[in-house]
Scaffold this motif. Structure first.
Motif, short mmCIF file in Angstrom:
data_model
loop_
_atom_site.label_atom_id
_atom_site.label_comp_id
_atom_site.label_asym_id
_atom_site.label_seq_id
_atom_site.Cartn_x
_atom_site.Cartn_y
_atom_site.Cartn_z
N ILE A 95 0.85 -1.38 -0.08
CA ILE A 95 -0.11 0.01 0.20
C ILE A 95 0.91 1.22 0.05
N MET A 96 1.98 1.28 0.72
CA MET A 96 2.73 2.37 1.08
C MET A 96 3.42 2.49 -0.42
N ASN A 97 3.89 1.30 -1.07
CA ASN A 97 4.72 1.48 -2.47
C ASN A 97 3.70 2.31 -3.68
N PHE A 98 2.58 1.60 -3.47
CA PHE A 98 1.48 2.19 -4.66
C PHE A 98 1.32 3.76 -4.41
N THR A 99 1.09 3.87 -3.15
CA THR A 99 0.54 5.37 -2.60
C THR A 99 1.71 6.42 -2.69
N ASP A 100 2.86 6.20 -2.34
CA ASP A 100 3.92 6.72 -2.13
C ASP A 100 4.47 7.15 -3.54
N ASN A 101 4.43 6.28 -4.78
CA ASN A 101 4.80 6.40 -5.92
C ASN A 101 3.79 7.28 -6.59
N ALA A 102 2.51 7.44 -6.15
CA ALA A 102 1.56 8.30 -6.94
C ALA A 102 1.88 9.82 -6.22
N VAL A 103 2.34 9.87 -5.26
CA VAL A 103 2.63 11.19 -4.67
C VAL A 103 4.08 11.69 -5.23
N LYS A 104 4.73 10.64 -5.26
CA LYS A 104 6.10 11.07 -5.68
C LYS A 104 6.22 11.49 -7.21
N TYR A 105 5.43 10.94 -8.13
CA TYR A 105 5.37 11.05 -9.59
C TYR A 105 4.24 12.16 -9.96
N THR B 294 15.00 10.22 -9.96
CA THR B 294 16.13 9.73 -10.43
C THR B 294 16.59 8.39 -9.89
N GLU B 295 16.16 8.18 -8.48
CA GLU B 295 16.69 7.34 -7.74
C GLU B 295 15.76 5.94 -7.66
N GLY B 296 14.76 5.88 -8.37
CA GLY B 296 14.09 4.51 -8.47
C GLY B 296 14.85 3.42 -9.06
N THR B 297 14.32 2.24 -8.55
CA THR B 297 15.17 1.15 -9.11
C THR B 297 14.27 0.07 -9.89
N GLY B 298 12.95 0.25 -9.66
CA GLY B 298 11.90 -0.69 -10.28
C GLY B 298 11.65 -1.88 -9.45
N LEU B 299 12.53 -2.09 -8.28
CA LEU B 299 12.21 -3.39 -7.61
C LEU B 299 10.93 -3.31 -6.70
N GLY B 300 10.44 -1.97 -6.44
CA GLY B 300 9.20 -1.73 -5.47
C GLY B 300 8.01 -2.55 -5.84
N LEU B 301 7.65 -2.32 -7.16
CA LEU B 301 6.45 -3.06 -7.79
C LEU B 301 6.83 -4.23 -7.90
N TYR B 302 7.97 -4.84 -8.27
CA TYR B 302 8.22 -5.95 -8.54
C TYR B 302 8.14 -6.93 -7.21
#
Length: 393
Positions: free
Chosen positions: A266-276, A327-335
């Motif tokens: 839940i944190m990953n999905f929501t934080d990504n939305a705020v971040k982007y 710039t610092e995202g890795t793509g691991l969170g959604l995986y």
């Protein structure tokens, strides 16, 4: 001039370690040069000292890990002409210690990588012994996961130490710091937090892929889980000027799941939305749809096209354009999120009308009685899929 210095140091690669091996202290070149000119200091190699001074090298820091030299940190003079202060030196000492550990870990990783390559080549050369080769490959895969786990654990400790020291400096435990230093330390702190997040994701992947990730399924209310994350991110969203809201029915939305792991998703999905999302809104919706509870996050952020969506929920994959915003995202969170939801017998998905038109990310989990059973268990990865098989812990 930097090229000249680099070539000189490469030629002197056997001299430089010997020159600075007397102590682990930080060497201030200006001070050494002054002492040399006054006849108070005799360098081991006069040409090295003079070349460093001529090339505006201000500080040389020997890096040691496990009492062994692993390299040097070389810094030039400040662009504003100011001298390095004692606080600068103290901060560099902290950073250099952790840098040395990082270099040592990187060297260990490279040794393991080379070992893996050599094993793989050996297997290819002995195709006639197919059964033995398959067994070795299985063992190598397990060793890889074990190594990732060990390396991640080793990284987590120094990163935590860095976080602690920076926090203490910012809080004034070592004395008052200037605004410039505080601002830069805040940037270091933020980057360190991203590294800690990366290490945690690597540990999650390693545990799940090696069958060592333990889940604790209990009866829980998804409304409560969503509310906790909403409150944690509310201030961050308001700081960006976003319309941030959570909509959910009045009744409980009970499921059987792991509260800690679902909080991570839940944190990953929501934080990504705020971040982007630079401006506009982030709307969270929680609802029941048949035998499933659906958590959905809709935003007015950068959006995606069809090619971007293909890259989602894959290891180290990111949608095009996200690096321009974060710039610092890795793509691991959604995986990792997909692996966790798979374990809960649920589904994940994302949609967008195109670049610049926002995105919608969602996941579903079966209602209580339709999904997992209460209890502790470990997850085993099935070859060729992300499905999970539960085994009592």
């Amino acid at each position: 001039e930097r090229k000249v210095l680099t070539e000189f140091l490469r030629e002197k690669q056997n001299v430089l370690p010997k020159y600075f091996d007397e102590t682990r202290d930080i060497f201030v070149i200006e001070e050494l040069k002054t002492a040399f000119d006054n006849g108070e200091y005799i360098p081991k190699d006069e040409s090295v000292l003079l070349k460093l001074y001529e090339q505006d090298v201000a500080i040389v820091i020997p890096l040691y890990a496990n009492k062994k030299p692993v390299g040097f940190l070389v810094l030039g003079n400040k662009k504003n002409g100011e001298l390095y202060t004692k606080q600068d030196i103290d901060t560099l000492a902290i950073i250099s210690d952790q840098s040395a550990v990082g270099i040592a870990n990187a060297q260990l990783y490279e040794e393991q990588r080379q070992f893996g390559i050599k094993l793989e080549q050996t297997v290819k050369e002995r195709t006639a012994e197919l059964q033995v080769a398959n067994k070795k490959l299985t063992e190598l895969d397990k060793a890889k996961s074990e190594f990732i786990s060990i390396a991640s654990h080793q990284l987590r400790t120094p990163l935590t130490v860095i976080k602690g020291y920076i926090s203490m400096i910012l809080e004034g435990s070592f004395g008052k710091t200037s605004k410039v230093i505080s601002d830069n330390l805040n940037k270091v702190y933020t980057s360190n937090e991203r590294l800690i997040e990366l290490v945690e994701n690597l540990l999650d992947i390693s545990r799940i892929e090696s069958g060592r990730q333990e889940f604790n399924f209990t009866t829980l209310d998804m409304k409560h889980e969503a509310q906790v994350v909403y409150e944690e991110l509310e201030q961050k969203a308001k700081t960006k000027g976003l319309e941030f809201k959570l909509e959910a029915p009045k009744e409980k939305l009970e499921i059987v799941g792991d509260s800690e792991k679902l909080h991570e998703v839940i944190m990953n999905f929501t934080d990504n939305a705020v971040k982007y999302t630079k401006e506009g809104f982030v709307h969270i919706t929680l609802r029941k749809d048949g035998d499933n509870i659906i958590y959905e996050v809709k935003d007015s952020g950068i959006g995606m096209n069809a090619e971007d969506k293909k890259a989602l929920f894959k290891k180290f994959s990111r949608a095009a354009g996200t690096s321009l915003v974060h710039t610092e995202g890795t793509g691991l969170g959604l995986y990792v999120a997909k692996m966790i939801i798979d374990t809960h017998k649920g589904e994940v998905g994302a949609d967008s009308k195109g670049r610049g038109k926002g995105s919608t990310f969602w996941f579903s989990i079966p209602v209580k009685g339709k999904g997992g059973k209460v209890g502790r268990f470990k997850v085993e990865r099935k070859e060729g899929s992300m499905a999970a098989k539960d085994t009592p812990a």
